[in-house]
Design an enzyme around this catalytic site. Structure first.
Site, PDB file in Angstrom:
ATOM      1  CD  GLU A  16      -2.555   1.430   2.569  1.00 38.60           C
ATOM      2  OE1 GLU A  16      -3.578   0.732   2.708  1.00 38.60           O
ATOM      3  OE2 GLU A  16      -2.151   2.245   3.440  1.00 38.60           O
ATOM      4  CB  THR A  47      -4.566   5.443   0.631  1.00 40.49           C
ATOM      5  OG1 THR A  47      -3.729   6.601   0.604  1.00 40.49           O
ATOM      6  CG2 THR A  47      -3.789   4.257   1.185  1.00 40.49           C
ATOM      7  CE1 TYR A  48     -10.936  10.103  -3.382  1.00 41.53           C
ATOM      8  CE2 TYR A  48     -11.073  11.014  -1.168  1.00 41.53           C
ATOM      9  CZ  TYR A  48     -11.393  11.083  -2.506  1.00 41.53           C
ATOM     10  OH  TYR A  48     -12.165  12.108  -2.977  1.00 41.53           O
ATOM     11  CB  ALA A  50      -5.278  10.571   6.499  1.00 42.96           C
ATOM     12  NE  ARG A 107     -17.813   4.313   7.970  1.00 39.14           N
ATOM     13  CZ  ARG A 107     -17.836   4.372   9.295  1.00 39.14           C
ATOM     14  NH1 ARG A 107     -18.937   4.034   9.939  1.00 39.14           N
ATOM     15  NH2 ARG A 107     -16.770   4.725   9.971  1.00 39.14           N
ATOM     16  CG  ASP A 109     -10.668   6.318   8.597  1.00 37.63           C
ATOM     17  OD1 ASP A 109     -11.114   5.212   8.957  1.00 37.63           O
ATOM     18  OD2 ASP A 109      -9.504   6.504   8.199  1.00 37.63           O
ATOM     19  CE1 TYR A 143     -10.853  -1.141  11.359  1.00 37.05           C
ATOM     20  CE2 TYR A 143     -12.286  -1.866   9.558  1.00 37.05           C
ATOM     21  CZ  TYR A 143     -11.553  -0.875  10.187  1.00 37.05           C
ATOM     22  OH  TYR A 143     -11.517   0.384   9.651  1.00 37.05           O
ATOM     23  CG  HIS A 147     -15.583  -1.120  12.082  1.00 45.07           C
ATOM     24  ND1 HIS A 147     -16.022  -0.007  12.760  1.00 45.07           N
ATOM     25  CD2 HIS A 147     -15.134  -0.677  10.867  1.00 45.07           C
ATOM     26  CE1 HIS A 147     -15.870   1.064  11.999  1.00 45.07           C
ATOM     27  NE2 HIS A 147     -15.323   0.681  10.848  1.00 45.07           N
ATOM     28  CD  GLN A 174      -6.510  -0.630   9.815  1.00 44.05           C
ATOM     29  OE1 GLN A 174      -5.336  -0.670   9.455  1.00 44.05           O
ATOM     30  NE2 GLN A 174      -7.347   0.327   9.435  1.00 44.05           N
TER      31      GLN A 174
END
Length: 287
Positions: A16, A47-48, A50, A107, A109, A143, A147, A174
């Site tokens: 990643e 990633t998109y 944080a 979804r 953060d 997770y 989660h 995760q």
């Protein structure tokens, strides 16, 4: 090429990376990719941002570069909590135009500074939407210790089953720091009838503050042995980094020994860390 095809009779290795901050030249990530290329990962996820707050245009750009210039399969992270249906549809169109077939549906953060759009409330809703708007291979997050918003691990796995049934073909966990958590989670998913490949997400401990922040964010437990390492080397960053890398290598080797479907390394855009770990686990990954 779809990432799910990689899991046939092998332990997958993936990395990643994340887009640089607006204050950092985007060329920095391309330098990182140049170094990661030599490690020949099966795919690289991008990633998109944080908290889902960073504009995602560079995610598509970086994914396209990974595939077109480096010859490595890419996977684009796609969070939905702060996006509209039209916004998601536009991003999927951009992915398609750039030959990106693999999406990690999230979804995302919650960000206290951004009001959710409420177009999507759960990742399974996003999965259904993606299926309606393109022929993508959809990966999902999970997770091992549940989660943070789930009532309990069993409730979390029930929701995970819904996401898989909606169209998720494989999962990435995760971070976790105790393999026993992963093995318990794997047993729970099997009992729940979840039969898709599950990659173990490993984040090497190289900085005390960073790992403590990440553990707090994702609800992972801190094993006593690792806590002792953090305390022992609190004022010796180089020794802490060395000990943290060895801890991650031990984790990965144990996971491979116990039949993990894949290792997803959270590189934190640090190619030296990735190189060190891959050099230590390379022979085991080939078996």
């Amino acid at each position: 090429m779809k990432a799910i095809t990689l899991f046939e009779n092998k332990c997958v290795l993936s990395f990643e990376v994340f887009p640089p901050k607006p204050t950092t030249p985007i060329e920095r990530i391309y330098e990182t990719l140049n170094e990661l290329q030599s490690l020949r990962p099966d795919f690289i996820s991008v990633t998109y941002g944080a908290g889902g707050s960073t504009p995602g245009a560079s995610t598509c750009e970086i994914c396209a570069t990974v595939q077109n210039q480096h010859g490595i399969l890419s996977m684009a992270h796609l969070p939905c909590i702060n996006d509209t249906k039209e916004g998601i549809k536009e991003k999927l169109s951009q992915f398609k135009e750039n030959g990106i077939q693999n999406v990690l549906a999230l979804r995302g953060d919650r960000n206290p500074d951004i009001e959710p759009k409420n177009a999507f409330h759960y990742a399974c809703e996003l999965v259904n939407f993606i299926r309606e708007h393109g022929d993508f291979d959809i990966c999902g997050a999970c997770y091992p210790e549940g989660h943070p918003e789930a009532a309990d691990p069993f409730d979390d796995v029930r929701h995970l089953k819904e996401k898989v049934d909606a169209g998720v073909s494989h999962l990435i966990t995760q971070l976790f720091l105790d393999n026993r958590s992963f093995y318990r989670f794997r047993e729970l998913t099997a009992v729940a009838g979840i039969q898709v490949p599950i990659e173990a997400g490993i984040m090497p401990v190289t900085n005390k503050k960073s790992i403590e922040r990440m553990v707090t964010m994702c609800g992972a437990s801190m094993p006593a042995r690792l806590s002792r390492l953090l305390a022992r080397y609190a004022n010796d960053p180089p020794s802490l980094k060395a000990a943290g890398l060895e801890y991650a290598i031990e984790q990965i080797l144990d996971l491979i020994k116990n039949g993990v479907d894949g290792i997803h390394l959270y590189t934190m855009n640090n190619p030296d860390v990735a190189k060190y770990i891959v050099s230590a686990i390379g022979d085991e990954m080939k078996r």
